[in-house]
Scaffold this active site. Structure first.
Site, mmCIF file in Angstrom:
data_model
loop_
_atom_site.group_PDB
_atom_site.id
_atom_site.type_symbol
_atom_site.label_atom_id
_atom_site.label_comp_id
_atom_site.label_asym_id
_atom_site.label_seq_id
_atom_site.Cartn_x
_atom_site.Cartn_y
_atom_site.Cartn_z
ATOM 1 N N TYR A 190 36.297 44.617 49.757
ATOM 2 C CA TYR A 190 34.872 44.468 49.430
ATOM 3 C C TYR A 190 34.371 43.169 50.069
ATOM 4 O O TYR A 190 33.753 42.320 49.432
ATOM 5 C CB TYR A 190 34.632 44.437 47.928
ATOM 6 C CG TYR A 190 35.343 45.512 47.129
ATOM 7 C CD1 TYR A 190 34.788 46.782 46.973
ATOM 8 C CD2 TYR A 190 36.578 45.258 46.536
ATOM 9 C CE1 TYR A 190 35.433 47.763 46.235
ATOM 10 C CE2 TYR A 190 37.230 46.231 45.792
ATOM 11 C CZ TYR A 190 36.663 47.489 45.645
ATOM 12 O OH TYR A 190 37.315 48.447 44.916
ATOM 13 N N CYS A 241 31.851 40.056 38.710
ATOM 14 C CA CYS A 241 30.501 39.806 38.206
ATOM 15 C C CYS A 241 30.255 40.498 36.872
ATOM 16 O O CYS A 241 29.145 40.410 36.339
ATOM 17 C CB CYS A 241 29.454 40.255 39.227
ATOM 18 S SG CYS A 241 29.516 42.006 39.645
#
Length: 411
Positions: free
Chosen positions: A270, A367
């Site tokens: 990612y 996150c």
């Protein structure tokens, strides 16, 4: 299951612990109420805003009968019940906000991963106001821009935003835009403002459009961001950390915990535009290699341009769960894997593939505390323990918190 709905009723409750998502938990007549605009220990009147007749419902604290010592007057006039849904904790002092987030991270780790850990949420430089450099606004039927209400399509017009970086919204809030459109606003590291207007038809298409001359109102040519000792030219409406100090802070921590040696092989999954890949590449040197996987072709193009001086960085466009099970990933095992997954987390397929290569260290940027906790449990099943954890208040006034975690093998 209850057959009676409390929708639009007002009930008096004592507020309990904070919960993930920007609310606290209260109980009334055997049911759970997730309450926004309240703080633990307060006595409040709650307007029920959502109730499907099940074991829980949702509501807003519309009157505080006994306040917490951590309560402050929200600095924004658009914050509160029925107003802008962007900020969750404006009614709490900044220190209390970080304590609430720390409690959420610790609770998620304990409940979902069985890990007991004291968590401290660290502030980033600059304070809790005037920090957000990337904003997404909606435009109402009257052409006025604003922010959406919590879990609502309603557009709340505003004339300023207390968390927006200074000058980010100059000449944006005082003019009319296309009704139903959205505005992507970026203030890059050079102080240049970029505004992209996204038409309703393009939003309904489910993908981000490439800005053309009629869409990009100002600031064309891409946004310049500074992090990890280099400049990055990235799409103004693409992904980059919204706090001006976040990218550099996370890159520094990832580098410390990755601790690659010259000649090592590393994965950056990612990888976005290659922020962490740049750090890994500096560590592995010309004799090492870094494999980056990113599904967004625009981000890969930005990264290839920014890291053209680092031939040891190899780019792969595609989904991480597909890429890590094919060559060249199956040819050589990495010593370190860095993951920065989306909000849903990495998940079993990716972590199974990572663990199968037996890297010495896994550095995970998260996150979402719940997704992190689920992945902590998955990695524990493969023999990886949570060795280090740092949490950062990269989104002051909101419930969001960013964590960086280090995992090492137990053998």
């Amino acid at each position: 299951m209850s057959t009676t709905t409390w929708l639009k009723q007002v009930v008096e409750v004592e507020v309990g612990a904070v919960a993930h998502g920007g609310h606290c938990v209260a109980r009334h007549e055997g049911r759970v109420i997730f309450v926004r605009h309240a703080l633990p220990g307060e006595l409040v009147r709650v307007l029920i805003t959502s109730d499907n007749g099940g074991s829980f419902c949702r509501g807003d604290a519309v009157e505080v009968l006994r306040s917490s010592p951590d309560r402050v007057t929200p600095p924004c006039p658009f914050s509160g019940p029925g107003m802008c849904g962007g900020c969750d904790w404006q009614h709490a002092s900044w220190g209390a906000q970080r304590d609430l987030k720390a409690a959420v991270v610790a609770e998620q780790l304990q409940r979902l991963a069985g890990v007991e850990r004291e968590v401290v949420v660290e502030p980033l430089p600059g304070g809790h106001r005037d920090w957000r450099t990337r904003l997404r606004l909606a435009v109402g039927r009257d052409g006025k821009p604003g922010f959406r209400g919590h879990h609502s399509h309603d557009v709340i017009p505003v004339d300023h935003c207390v968390i927006a970086a200074p000058h980010a919204l100059d000449d944006v809030l005082d003019r009319a835009w296309r009704p139903g459109s959205e505005l992507a606003v970026t203030l890059d590291s050079t102080g240049k403002q970029h505004v992209t207007e996204i038409a309703p038809a393009q939003r309904r298409g489910g993908r981000r459009p490439t800005p053309g001359p009629s869409k990009l109102r100002r600031g064309s040519g891409g946004a310049v961001e500074r992090a990890a000792d280099r400049d990055w030219l990235v799409r103004a409406d693409g992904f980059w950390q919204v706090h001006p100090h976040a990218a550099d802070t996370f890159a520094r921590v990832v580098g410390e915990w990755a601790a690659c040696e010259p000649g090592d092989h590393a994965w950056d999954l990612y990888g976005g535009a290659g922020l962490f890949a740049s750090v890994l590449a500096a560590q592995v040197g010309e004799t090492g290699s870094v494999e980056v996987v990113e599904s967004a072709t625009n981000a890969v193009r930005d990264g290839q341009r920014a890291l053209a001086d680092l031939p040891q960085v190899k780019w792969h466009v595609g989904r991480v769960e597909d890429s890590v099970t094919r060559a060249p990933f199956t040819d050589r095992s990495p010593s370190v894997v860095v993951l920065d997954p989306p909000r849903k987390g990495a998940g079993a397929a990716v972590l199974d593939a990572v663990a199968a290569r037996r890297p010495a260290r896994v550095v995970y940027v998260a996150c979402d505390p719940a997704a992190l906790a689920r992945d902590v449990a998955l990695l524990a099943g493969h023999g990886y323990r949570l060795a280090q954890l740092r949490a950062f208040d990269a989104f002051p006034m909101t419930h969001h918190v960013e964590c960086v975690a280090l995992f090492t093998r137990g053998d």
